[in-house]
Motif scaffolding. Structure first.
Motif, PDB file in Angstrom:
ATOM      1  N   ALA A  70      -9.040  -1.547   7.866  1.00  0.00           N
ATOM      2  CA  ALA A  70      -8.171  -2.295   8.791  1.00  0.00           C
ATOM      3  C   ALA A  70      -6.814  -1.642   8.966  1.00  0.00           C
ATOM      4  N   GLN A  71      -6.483  -0.670   8.098  1.00  0.00           N
ATOM      5  CA  GLN A  71      -5.105  -0.152   8.108  1.00  0.00           C
ATOM      6  C   GLN A  71      -5.004   1.370   8.193  1.00  0.00           C
ATOM      7  N   GLN A  72      -6.096   2.060   8.365  1.00  0.00           N
ATOM      8  CA  GLN A  72      -6.078   3.534   8.497  1.00  0.00           C
ATOM      9  C   GLN A  72      -5.354   4.214   7.349  1.00  0.00           C
ATOM     10  N   LYS A  73      -5.447   3.672   6.159  1.00  0.00           N
ATOM     11  CA  LYS A  73      -4.769   4.292   5.022  1.00  0.00           C
ATOM     12  C   LYS A  73      -5.737   5.172   4.235  1.00  0.00           C
ATOM     13  N   ALA A 110      -9.373  -3.308   2.738  1.00  0.00           N
ATOM     14  CA  ALA A 110      -8.544  -3.557   3.927  1.00  0.00           C
ATOM     15  C   ALA A 110      -7.773  -2.295   4.311  1.00  0.00           C
ATOM     16  N   ALA A 111      -7.274  -1.575   3.309  1.00  0.00           N
ATOM     17  CA  ALA A 111      -6.575  -0.307   3.590  1.00  0.00           C
ATOM     18  C   ALA A 111      -7.500   0.658   4.326  1.00  0.00           C
ATOM     19  N   GLU A 125     -10.360  -2.185  11.922  1.00  0.00           N
ATOM     20  CA  GLU A 125     -10.050  -1.066  12.806  1.00  0.00           C
ATOM     21  C   GLU A 125     -10.893   0.114  12.346  1.00  0.00           C
TER      22      GLU A 125
END
Lengths: 209, 209
Positions: free
Chosen positions: B117-120, B113-114, B80
């Motif tokens: 893919a995770q908007q962190k 991934a954060a 994302e």
């Protein structure tokens, strides 16, 4: 199906693509449209660069020449780092558009070899005539047609409108852009396997007329 | 045999390499040395850039995000486009060096991934603790060790001396440099098949102690 191959004759990695693209595309039933364009104006407009990025950023240049050496060795392509870089590919680009379609592939490959394996000056009519397998007079005559220059200029404008910023670039029939020799296989896969079915269509790359 | 994997947590294409490198290297009997470094100082020193090239050159950014979307889809990796780009990966880099060797791979993958893919926010201890599977207090304690910062700085200096200018970069035991996720296979092949036997050794990339 046709893969549009946008290339600048000064570009190192495009030498690899020019030599491999028809051998890879042919067995898939994909033909190649050879589209010479001028990368210089795009580098200047998009990044303010007045020279090759490989000259402007020495650490990138050092890497690129070694990478080319490795890649050409892996593909059994002759390679010799040209003393003159980047060369002016303007005349070669014009002549490409003046040659019959069936002669363009072999001409383009010969010019890239002259540039990256033979230390030849690809801005001279003599070298281009040898690459085309024609007389110098014949080549000079072909280059008199102002349509050549206009076609290359049009190709450059189209490249810009497609979001192209480097060479080689590949554009699929549905307008998907792939940049770099290492994307050639993916561009062919995109056409063959329609691997984009899992992706939404790309609003950034409209198919150009 | 060990492949040295230099990575910057802000780098998009490094997300792909981080997730694939052990799966590709392991079956060849090649282990991975995870080497976090800071790309920002190199981009500034080598190219005068104060931001990601993908922000500074919009046409490259547009292409890169689409390319990431395609590549992640092809590898079944969640993706994302992060609202914040580039994120500050400094704390994550430090923490990588503080974790036991056996935990680094999974931690690095979780941080990427954060980010992609995770908007962190990967600059926060809470997100890093979750990525490491540890308590926030434990992570804060690990980060107190000044050796973490020194190690990352040392990695960055070594990267500079190796001619690294981007992430991901891979360095073979004999000091050969490969840049970009699309060179991961070649770096592994270089080790496995000793494909450089046909090439002279590379004077530009000396093996560093």
């Amino acid at each position: 199906m046709v893969l549009r191959f946008y290339f600048e004759f000064a570009s190192t990695y495009s030498y690899l693509s020019a030599h491999l693209i028809e051998a890879l595309a042919g067995p898939r039933g994909i033909s190649v449209e050879w589209i010479p364009f001028r990368l210089g104006p795009l580098l200047y407009d998009q990044q303010g660069m007045k020279d090759s990025p490989f000259n402007l950023v020495p650490v990138k240049g050092t890497y690129m020449w070694r990478d080319m050496e490795r890649l050409c060795a892996a593909h059994d392509l002759p390679f010799e780092r040209p003393v003159a870089f980047p060369q002016n590919g303007g005349l070669a680009a014009r002549l490409t558009t003046a040659l019959p379609l069936a002669e363009r592939g072999s001409f383009v490959r010969a010019v890239y070899a002259a540039n990256f394996a033979q230390q030849k000056d690809i801005s001279t009519v003599a070298v281009l005539a040898a690459a085309a397998g024609r007389d110098v007079d014949e080549i000079a005559h072909l280059l008199e047609d102002p349509a050549c220059k206009a076609t290359v200029r049009g190709n450059t404008d189209t490249a810009r409108s497609l979001g192209i910023f480097g060479s080689p670039s590949f554009v699929t029939p549905d307008g998907e852009l792939f940049w770099g020799h290492d994307r050639l296989h993916q561009a062919l896969d995109w056409i063959t396997h329609q691997s984009h079915r899992n992706l939404q269509s790309n609003p950034n790359y409209e198919v150009q007329p």
